[in-house]
Design a protein around this motif. Sequence first.
Motif, PDB file in Angstrom:
ATOM      1  N   ASP A  32      23.952  -3.101 -12.653  1.00 19.73           N
ATOM      2  CA  ASP A  32      24.974  -3.270 -11.628  1.00 19.73           C
ATOM      3  C   ASP A  32      25.731  -4.564 -11.913  1.00 19.73           C
ATOM      4  O   ASP A  32      25.429  -5.622 -11.368  1.00 19.73           O
ATOM      5  N   ARG A  89      16.462  -8.893 -11.152  1.00 18.21           N
ATOM      6  CA  ARG A  89      17.302  -7.741 -10.849  1.00 18.21           C
ATOM      7  C   ARG A  89      18.765  -8.167 -10.747  1.00 18.21           C
ATOM      8  O   ARG A  89      19.074  -9.295 -10.330  1.00 18.21           O
ATOM      9  N   GLU A 177      18.946  -0.294 -10.159  1.00 17.11           N
ATOM     10  CA  GLU A 177      20.029   0.580  -9.718  1.00 17.11           C
ATOM     11  C   GLU A 177      19.857   2.024 -10.176  1.00 17.11           C
ATOM     12  O   GLU A 177      20.213   2.959  -9.467  1.00 17.11           O
ATOM     13  N   ARG A 201      21.862   7.376 -10.337  1.00 14.70           N
ATOM     14  CA  ARG A 201      21.795   6.223  -9.445  1.00 14.70           C
ATOM     15  C   ARG A 201      20.671   6.420  -8.432  1.00 14.70           C
ATOM     16  O   ARG A 201      20.583   7.457  -7.781  1.00 14.70           O
ATOM     17  N   THR A 203      19.285   5.996  -4.985  1.00 14.51           N
ATOM     18  CA  THR A 203      19.888   5.754  -3.680  1.00 14.51           C
ATOM     19  C   THR A 203      18.817   5.643  -2.624  1.00 14.51           C
ATOM     20  O   THR A 203      17.683   6.093  -2.790  1.00 14.51           O
ATOM     21  N   SER A 293      23.418   2.653  -2.316  1.00 18.89           N
ATOM     22  CA  SER A 293      22.769   2.237  -3.565  1.00 18.89           C
ATOM     23  C   SER A 293      21.869   1.031  -3.360  1.00 18.89           C
ATOM     24  O   SER A 293      20.682   1.056  -3.698  1.00 18.89           O
ATOM     25  N   THR A 294      22.413  -0.059  -2.817  1.00 17.86           N
ATOM     26  CA  THR A 294      21.646  -1.283  -2.590  1.00 17.86           C
ATOM     27  C   THR A 294      22.200  -1.966  -1.351  1.00 17.86           C
ATOM     28  O   THR A 294      23.184  -1.518  -0.772  1.00 17.86           O
TER      29      THR A 294
END
Length: 332
Positions: A32, A89, A177, A201, A203, A293-294
């Motif tokens: 990401d 990360r 991710e 991805r 999720t 996603s995040t």
Amino acid sequence: MDLPLIEPMLATPGSLPPAAQDARWAYETKQDGQRAVVYLEGDGRLRLRARSGEDITGAYPELAALGGALGDTAAVLDGEVLVLDADGRADFQSLQSRMGLAHAPGRAARRAAETPVHLVLFDVLHLEGRPLLREAYQERRRRLEGLGLAGPYWSTPAALVGHGERALRATREHGLEGLVCKRLDSVYRPGVRSRSWIKIRNTLGVDVVVGGWQPGRGRLTGLPGSLLLGQFDGAGRLRYVGHVGTGWSEAERRELAALMGSYATAVCPFDPVPAVAGVHWVLPRLVGEVRYSTRTRLGQLRQPSWLRLRQDLTPEESSALLPGAPDGQRPG
């Protein structure tokens, strides 16, 4: 040496290849960050170009030393610029403070000292005067790893051949991710979104409370273009966590418009009030489920997509923390 300008190849959203074909694919961690094509001129100079073609070299002065990493060998590489958090990360929110500074060298240098980036390299497109675009991914990968590019601000993470299920599970377990699957015999197709590269991805799903909406445009005039979302904190305050504008059918959009019309209010239900313009506030009565996603460090949802209206939940129930899942989130 005049190196050719090369657009980055793009991956297509999808799922893991069939198990019978697993051994024909390599698996890389989906990062990401900001995509960058890297030009090593062979004379110590380095150039970085974004996916748009913009020269972003000046934004990342800490990467300048990479220009001499191969001596007089010229190369074009493909990679991703990241900012890594304390757990290793990618932290896109922190990276945003570094982007856009290509023409502000003083600010870029200060930010580099405060929030250094890390460049991950995953392909080589041109080497020693020879184009490698028609070479198979497996061969390009062998050449890339043979360059031994590892330094204080750059690295060449390993790719796993086969074992796609295990690779995807590992990204989920480590909060990454997602995964990029690359066919071993695939050539590099500049600017093309190819099925030879598949991105998956990871999720998350979460229940949220609707606190307002922004009107759509064109054929969506009078209907919601996006919904403002919130979650209750431990003190009973509705905290804004972002907005969602995708995932509905036209029928669902009209249903939501009718429901929100009955809950219209002049008072913002969020505490604090979000800095969003043109909002129609609603009483916090409607609960929905979204995927995303995040989260950012402030709890905002990244890339949310609407899943469904949760008429079976009250707003208070939607904010109940799930066992083993901090801040009300659960794997999706």
